[in-house]
Design a protein around this motif. Structure first.
Motif, PDB file in Angstrom:
ATOM      1  N   ILE A  27       0.836  -1.204   0.000  1.00 19.79           N
ATOM      2  CA  ILE A  27       0.000   0.000   0.000  1.00 19.79           C
ATOM      3  C   ILE A  27       0.867   1.249   0.000  1.00 19.79           C
ATOM      4  N   MET A  28       1.906   1.248   0.824  1.00 19.49           N
ATOM      5  CA  MET A  28       2.787   2.415   0.890  1.00 19.49           C
ATOM      6  C   MET A  28       3.558   2.615  -0.418  1.00 19.49           C
ATOM      7  N   ALA A  29       3.925   1.510  -1.073  1.00 20.61           N
ATOM      8  CA  ALA A  29       4.622   1.619  -2.361  1.00 20.61           C
ATOM      9  C   ALA A  29       3.709   2.227  -3.418  1.00 20.61           C
ATOM     10  N   VAL A  30       2.450   1.805  -3.428  1.00 22.09           N
ATOM     11  CA  VAL A  30       1.478   2.367  -4.368  1.00 22.09           C
ATOM     12  C   VAL A  30       1.349   3.869  -4.152  1.00 22.09           C
ATOM     13  N   LEU A  31       1.145   4.258  -2.902  1.00 24.27           N
ATOM     14  CA  LEU A  31       0.937   5.677  -2.587  1.00 24.27           C
ATOM     15  C   LEU A  31       2.196   6.497  -2.846  1.00 24.27           C
ATOM     16  N   THR A  32       3.347   5.941  -2.511  1.00 25.61           N
ATOM     17  CA  THR A  32       4.610   6.658  -2.721  1.00 25.61           C
ATOM     18  C   THR A  32       4.850   6.922  -4.204  1.00 25.61           C
ATOM     19  N   ALA A  33       4.696   5.874  -5.023  1.00 21.41           N
ATOM     20  CA  ALA A  33       4.901   6.030  -6.465  1.00 21.41           C
ATOM     21  C   ALA A  33       3.882   6.998  -7.062  1.00 21.41           C
ATOM     22  N   LEU A  34       2.652   6.942  -6.560  1.00 17.29           N
ATOM     23  CA  LEU A  34       1.596   7.829  -7.058  1.00 17.29           C
ATOM     24  C   LEU A  34       1.918   9.292  -6.749  1.00 17.29           C
ATOM     25  N   VAL A  35       2.336   9.549  -5.513  1.00 13.98           N
ATOM     26  CA  VAL A  35       2.659  10.926  -5.107  1.00 13.98           C
ATOM     27  C   VAL A  35       3.860  11.451  -5.892  1.00 13.98           C
ATOM     28  N   ILE A  36       4.883  10.610  -6.061  1.00 17.16           N
ATOM     29  CA  ILE A  36       6.056  11.033  -6.829  1.00 17.16           C
ATOM     30  C   ILE A  36       5.656  11.401  -8.261  1.00 17.16           C
ATOM     31  N   SER A  37       4.783  10.573  -8.861  1.00 18.17           N
ATOM     32  CA  SER A  37       4.330  10.849 -10.227  1.00 18.17           C
ATOM     33  C   SER A  37       3.578  12.167 -10.307  1.00 18.17           C
ATOM     34  N   LEU A  39       3.793  14.747  -8.271  1.00 18.98           N
ATOM     35  CA  LEU A  39       4.649  15.881  -7.969  1.00 18.98           C
ATOM     36  C   LEU A  39       5.625  16.191  -9.094  1.00 18.98           C
ATOM     37  N   LEU A  40       6.201  15.152  -9.677  1.00 21.90           N
ATOM     38  CA  LEU A  40       7.232  15.357 -10.692  1.00 21.90           C
ATOM     39  C   LEU A  40       6.677  15.429 -12.111  1.00 21.90           C
ATOM     40  N   GLY A  41       5.435  14.963 -12.305  1.00 18.94           N
ATOM     41  CA  GLY A  41       4.864  14.925 -13.645  1.00 18.94           C
ATOM     42  C   GLY A  41       4.918  16.251 -14.391  1.00 18.94           C
ATOM     43  N   PRO A  42       4.386  17.327 -13.832  1.00 19.15           N
ATOM     44  CA  PRO A  42       4.415  18.610 -14.550  1.00 19.15           C
ATOM     45  C   PRO A  42       5.835  19.065 -14.885  1.00 19.15           C
ATOM     46  N   TYR A  43       6.778  18.856 -13.952  1.00 15.31           N
ATOM     47  CA  TYR A  43       8.165  19.255 -14.212  1.00 15.31           C
ATOM     48  C   TYR A  43       8.753  18.440 -15.356  1.00 15.31           C
ATOM     49  N   VAL A  44       8.516  17.115 -15.339  1.00 13.75           N
ATOM     50  CA  VAL A  44       9.070  16.251 -16.389  1.00 13.75           C
ATOM     51  C   VAL A  44       8.508  16.641 -17.750  1.00 13.75           C
ATOM     52  N   ILE A  45       7.210  16.922 -17.812  1.00 13.23           N
ATOM     53  CA  ILE A  45       6.589  17.311 -19.084  1.00 13.23           C
ATOM     54  C   ILE A  45       7.174  18.624 -19.588  1.00 13.23           C
ATOM     55  N   ARG A  46       7.322  19.602 -18.686  1.00 13.59           N
ATOM     56  CA  ARG A  46       7.914  20.888 -19.093  1.00 13.59           C
ATOM     57  C   ARG A  46       9.339  20.686 -19.579  1.00 13.59           C
ATOM     58  N   VAL A  77      10.372   7.948 -18.272  1.00 10.73           N
ATOM     59  CA  VAL A  77      11.345   8.325 -17.236  1.00 10.73           C
ATOM     60  C   VAL A  77      10.630   8.586 -15.917  1.00 10.73           C
ATOM     61  N   LEU A  78       9.474   9.231 -15.995  1.00 12.04           N
ATOM     62  CA  LEU A  78       8.686   9.512 -14.790  1.00 12.04           C
ATOM     63  C   LEU A  78       8.223   8.212 -14.133  1.00 12.04           C
ATOM     64  N   ILE A  79       7.782   7.254 -14.946  1.00 14.49           N
ATOM     65  CA  ILE A  79       7.338   5.961 -14.423  1.00 14.49           C
ATOM     66  C   ILE A  79       8.498   5.224 -13.758  1.00 14.49           C
ATOM     67  N   LEU A  80       9.619   5.177 -14.444  1.00 12.51           N
ATOM     68  CA  LEU A  80      10.779   4.446 -13.927  1.00 12.51           C
ATOM     69  C   LEU A  80      11.297   5.046 -12.630  1.00 12.51           C
ATOM     70  N   LEU A  81      11.326   6.366 -12.563  1.00  8.22           N
ATOM     71  CA  LEU A  81      11.789   7.032 -11.349  1.00  8.22           C
ATOM     72  C   LEU A  81      10.860   6.724 -10.181  1.00  8.22           C
ATOM     73  N   GLY A 250       1.995   3.843 -12.559  1.00  4.07           N
ATOM     74  CA  GLY A 250       1.165   3.776 -13.755  1.00  4.07           C
ATOM     75  C   GLY A 250      -0.060   4.668 -13.658  1.00  4.07           C
ATOM     76  N   LEU A 251      -0.712   4.643 -12.506  1.00  2.00           N
ATOM     77  CA  LEU A 251      -1.882   5.508 -12.320  1.00  2.00           C
ATOM     78  C   LEU A 251      -1.480   6.981 -12.345  1.00  2.00           C
ATOM     79  N   GLY A 252      -0.336   7.287 -11.748  1.00  2.86           N
ATOM     80  CA  GLY A 252       0.151   8.661 -11.775  1.00  2.86           C
ATOM     81  C   GLY A 252       0.466   9.113 -13.192  1.00  2.86           C
ATOM     82  N   PHE A 253       1.056   8.219 -13.984  1.00  2.00           N
ATOM     83  CA  PHE A 253       1.367   8.561 -15.366  1.00  2.00           C
ATOM     84  C   PHE A 253       0.100   8.704 -16.195  1.00  2.00           C
ATOM     85  N   LEU A 254      -0.894   7.853 -15.923  1.00  2.00           N
ATOM     86  CA  LEU A 254      -2.152   7.914 -16.663  1.00  2.00           C
ATOM     87  C   LEU A 254      -2.836   9.268 -16.477  1.00  2.00           C
TER      88      LEU A 254
END
Length: 360
Positions: A27-37, A39-46, A77-81, A250-254
Motif C-alpha cells: 500500500i505504501m509503495a502504491v501511494l509513494t509512487a503515485l505521489v512522486i508521479s 509531484l514530478l509529472g508537470p516538471y518532467v513534461i515541461r 522516465v517519470l514511471i521508472l523514477l 502507472g496511475l500517476g502517469f495515466l
C-alpha cells in the motif's frame, strides 16, 4: 531503505510493526509512487517539452494522429523514477527477487531509451534497428534467466506449470533459460506494440501488475501457496512491493497520459514495463496466466505477425492497419472508444487469469 530502519523504529514505538507486513508496504509503495508521479509529472513534461522531445509520428498512420506531432515522449522516465524510488524505500533490499526485477526494468529501459533517442535525433519513427534491439533484449533476458536458473533452490522454480490443471507440470531443466528469455522479450515488445494510443497500454499494465502482485504474495506465503496448489517460493512475496510501485506509478502517469495525452511514455517506458511483467511471471511460474491476463497485448502482437506473414505470402493485408488498435480506428471508432473497450477486455481477462488459480 525504510525497511532497514524498522528494527530501530519498532523499539521506539510498537506501531511501526505494521510496516513489517508485506500488505502494508505494498500500500505504501502504491501511494509513494503515485505521489512522486503527481509531484514530478508537470516538471518532467515541461522539461521534455523544453528539450524538444516531440514524438515522431508514422507517415502511414491514421491521419487523426498528425495532431499529436510534437507531444513530448520519453515520459517513461517519470514511471521508472517513481517505481525505483518506491521499491527501494519499501522493499527488503536483501531479497534477490527485488534485484532481479529491478535489473530487468533497468536493462530494458536502457534499450528503450536508446531507441527513443535515435528516433528523436533523426526525427524518424524507426529508431534503433530491429535486429540490434532484439539482440540487446535477448542478452539481458538470457542473463537474468541464467541467474534465476543458477540460484534456483527447488525444482519448482524451473518447472513449467499448466494453468487450471493441478499438479500438471514439466521440469524444464536448462530449457528454462531460453523459455524465460522468450517470455520476457515477448512481454516487453507486446506492451511496446500496444502503446499506440493515449493510455491504451498503461492501464492494462497497471491491472496486470496488481494481479501479479496478488499472485506473488500468495506464492511467497506457504499456506496460501498450498491452498491454491501453486509453487511456494520463499521471499517471492517481496515482488508484490515492486508490483505495487508499478500500480502507483502507472496511475500517476495515466493522469497525464489520458486522452488527449500531455506526454507519451515512449519505448523507454513500454519496453521496461512489459519486460517487468514478464520477469514477474517467470519468477512466480505463471507465464501462461500472464498470457491470459495480457490477452490484449497478445492480440496486438499476433495482429502484427499475421499482417506481415499475410502480406509477404499473398500480397494482401488482413487488417486495415496493424497493430489492431489502428485497424479499429480506420474503421471509424473514435480513439477513446478503442481505448476504453480494450481496458474493459483487460479487466475481464485479469479476472479470468486470477480465477485459474482457484480452479486448480
Amino acid at each position: 531503505m525504510l525497511y532497514e530502519l524498522l528494527d530501530y523504529l519498532i523499539t521506539w514505538h510498537s506501531g511501526f510493526r505494521a510496516f513489517e507486513f508485506i500488505t502494508m508496504r505494498v500500500i505504501m509503495a502504491v501511494l509513494t509512487a503515485l505521489v512522486i508521479s503527481f509531484l514530478l509529472g508537470p516538471y518532467v513534461i515541461r522539461r521534455l517539452t523544453r528539450l524538444k522531445m516531440g514524438q515522431p509520428i508514422r507517415d502511414d498512420g491514421p491521419q487523426t494522429h498528425l495532431v499529436k506531432a510534437g507531444t513530448p515522449t520519453m515520459g517513461g522516465v517519470l514511471i521508472l523514477l517513481s517505481i525505483t524510488l518506491a521499491t527501494l524505500l519499501w522493499s527488503d533490499l536483501h531479497n534477490r527477487y527485488v534485484w532481479l526485477v529491478m535489473a530487468t526494468l533497468t536493462g530494458f529501459a536502457l534499450v528503450g531509451g536508446w531507441d527513443d533517442y535515435l528516433k528523436l535525433k533523426h526525427r524518424d519513427s524507426r529508431g534503433l534497428p530491429g535486429r540490434v534491439r532484439l539482440m540487446l533484449q535477448l542478452a539481458i533476458s538470457l542473463a537474468v534467466a541464467g541467474v534465476i536458473y543458477w540460484m534456483a533452490a527447488t525444482p519448482a522454480e524451473t518447472q513449467l506449470l499448466a494453468p487450471v490443471f493441478r499438479g500438471l507440470g514439466w521440469q524444464m531443466g536448462w530449457l528454462f533459460i531460453p523459455w524465460a528469455a522468450f517470455v520476457i522479450v515477448g512481454s516487453g515488445n507486446a506492451v511496446n506494440l500496444t502503446d499506440g494510443l493515449d493510455g491504451l497500454a498503461i492501464l492494462p499494465t497497471v491491472l496486470i501488475s496488481a494481479a501479479l502482485g496478488v499472485i506473488a504474495y500468495f506464492t511467497g506465503h506457504v499456506k496460501f501457496a498450498e491452498y491454491l496448489s501453486i509453487p511456494y517460493l520463499a521471499g517471492a512475496g517481496e515482488i508484490a512491493i515492486f508490483c505495487g510501485a508499478i500500480v502507483g506509478a502507472g496511475l500517476g502517469f495515466l493522469w497525464f497520459n489520458t486522452y488527449p495525452a500531455q506526454v507519451f511514455m515512449g519505448d523507454i517506458g513500454a519496453l521496461a514495463l512489459g519486460a517487468s511483467l514478464g520477469i514477474i511471471a517467470v519468477i512466480t511460474r505463471q507465464e501462461f496466466t500472464l498470457m491470459i491476463m495480457g490477452g490484449v497485448f497478445v492480440m496486438e502482437t499476433l495482429s502484427v505477425i499475421l499482417q506481415v506473414v499475410s502480406f509477404k505470402l499473398t500480397g494482401r493485408r488482413i487488417f486495415r492497419m496493424a497493430p489492431i488498435h489502428h485497424h479499429f480506428e480506420l474503421k471509424g471508432w473514435p480513439e477513446p472508444r478503442v481505448i476504453v473497450r480494450f481496458w474493459i477486455i483487460t479487466v475481464i481477462l485479469v479476472l479470468v487469469g486470477l480465477a485459474t488459480l482457484k480452479v486448480r
